[in-house]
Design a protein around this motif. Sequence first.
Motif, mmCIF file in Angstrom:
data_model
loop_
_atom_site.group_PDB
_atom_site.id
_atom_site.type_symbol
_atom_site.label_atom_id
_atom_site.label_comp_id
_atom_site.label_asym_id
_atom_site.label_seq_id
_atom_site.Cartn_x
_atom_site.Cartn_y
_atom_site.Cartn_z
ATOM 1 N N ASN A 47 45.283 33.871 43.099
ATOM 2 C CA ASN A 47 46.544 33.145 42.991
ATOM 3 C C ASN A 47 47.696 33.860 43.687
ATOM 4 O O ASN A 47 48.859 33.502 43.493
ATOM 5 C CB ASN A 47 46.884 32.918 41.510
ATOM 6 C CG ASN A 47 45.945 31.923 40.865
ATOM 7 O OD1 ASN A 47 46.086 30.734 41.031
ATOM 8 N ND2 ASN A 47 44.935 32.427 40.157
ATOM 9 N N LYS A 56 58.698 36.505 37.406
ATOM 10 C CA LYS A 56 58.157 35.174 37.688
ATOM 11 C C LYS A 56 56.629 35.253 37.844
ATOM 12 O O LYS A 56 55.883 34.455 37.284
ATOM 13 C CB LYS A 56 58.807 34.653 38.982
ATOM 14 C CG LYS A 56 58.683 33.172 39.203
ATOM 15 C CD LYS A 56 59.407 32.753 40.484
ATOM 16 C CE LYS A 56 58.581 33.229 41.621
ATOM 17 N NZ LYS A 56 58.889 33.181 42.935
ATOM 18 N N ASN A 57 56.192 36.233 38.615
ATOM 19 C CA ASN A 57 54.747 36.410 38.835
ATOM 20 C C ASN A 57 54.029 36.789 37.541
ATOM 21 O O ASN A 57 52.942 36.309 37.256
ATOM 22 C CB ASN A 57 54.497 37.497 39.878
ATOM 23 C CG ASN A 57 54.757 37.016 41.294
ATOM 24 O OD1 ASN A 57 55.135 35.867 41.488
ATOM 25 N ND2 ASN A 57 54.559 37.888 42.256
ATOM 26 N N ARG A 60 53.668 33.831 35.285
ATOM 27 C CA ARG A 60 52.638 32.924 35.804
ATOM 28 C C ARG A 60 51.240 33.488 35.516
ATOM 29 O O ARG A 60 50.330 32.778 35.107
ATOM 30 C CB ARG A 60 52.852 32.738 37.322
ATOM 31 C CG ARG A 60 51.854 31.827 37.989
ATOM 32 C CD ARG A 60 52.078 30.347 37.649
ATOM 33 N NE ARG A 60 50.933 29.528 38.045
ATOM 34 C CZ ARG A 60 50.117 28.886 37.217
ATOM 35 N NH1 ARG A 60 50.311 28.935 35.914
ATOM 36 N NH2 ARG A 60 49.102 28.184 37.661
ATOM 37 N N GLU A 63 50.299 32.980 31.982
ATOM 38 C CA GLU A 63 49.918 31.577 31.774
ATOM 39 C C GLU A 63 48.482 31.342 32.238
ATOM 40 O O GLU A 63 47.680 30.735 31.528
ATOM 41 C CB GLU A 63 50.802 30.690 32.665
ATOM 42 C CG GLU A 63 51.855 29.877 31.970
ATOM 43 C CD GLU A 63 52.750 29.226 33.019
ATOM 44 O OE1 GLU A 63 53.969 29.457 32.939
ATOM 45 O OE2 GLU A 63 52.227 28.534 33.940
#
Length: 253
Positions: A47, A56-57, A60, A63
């Motif tokens: 990813n 942010k990374n 993610r 998640e």
Amino acid sequence: RKFIVAIDGPAASGKSAVSETLAVRLGFLHVNSGAIYRCATLLAIRNDLLDLQFKKNLDRMREILKETKITMGPLGTSPIKNENVNRPSTAIFLNGENVTDQISKIEITKNVRFLAKIPEIRAASIEKQRELVQSKNLFETRADSKVDGVIVEGRDIGTAVFPNADIKFFIEAEAKARAKRRFDELVARGLNVDINGDPVDYEQILEDILQRDQEDLTRTHSPLRKAKDAIVIDTSNLSLDQVVGKVESSILK
Ligand code: CDP
């Protein structure tokens, strides 16, 4: 309640070989925590999220980990024999995809450190470890086994993840012995190549192991430590069978 066996130790000390062999012998479930960090690394690469300095990374990545089902068990018939490894081995699945060989590749091994040092990733991994410990044993359980047991292996199982494990082992060996074993294993599995397909030699494996030792020991969050109540086994001059024998007799005592 499950009977928990914790097996900790440094890189390539033989934790997985011992755990896999013993799990089949005793009919216990096997949870390989290193494989979870390796799966997380594979997911990060796929990813394009290997750089987790950015919130942010990292969000993610957490998640993705939450959404992904990691399972461990036999490939087809149980116990599986990987044709290149002459012993039963545990297969690792990401949402049902068999990633056992992919996560053993050198590219993954070299990048695990970036994830393993991040507290949020460790917390997510530990959550998965706890879930797996409670999951169904996909290997054949032995009819004569009176114990519902699980073998959990890693760096911090006996100290941080399951400090109340029923029995703890710390498996170690000199760095050179560990590098030789890992090199032979990668050759046997045809995985002794880097990302460019170039062969990797013993010296490079040794260097990687020394570097990972350093990082495992100095990590602030859950570093590699011997639990006070762990049974320590130096395997430098022992065969796999000898180590399995020692661990098994301590468990059955
Ligand atoms: O067998 P090897 O030590 O090469 O690898 P592993 O057990 O599959 O672990 C892969 C990496 O995950 C290691 O380099 C550790 O730093 C990390 N790890 C960890 O931080 N905590 C654990 N409980 C297990 C592995």
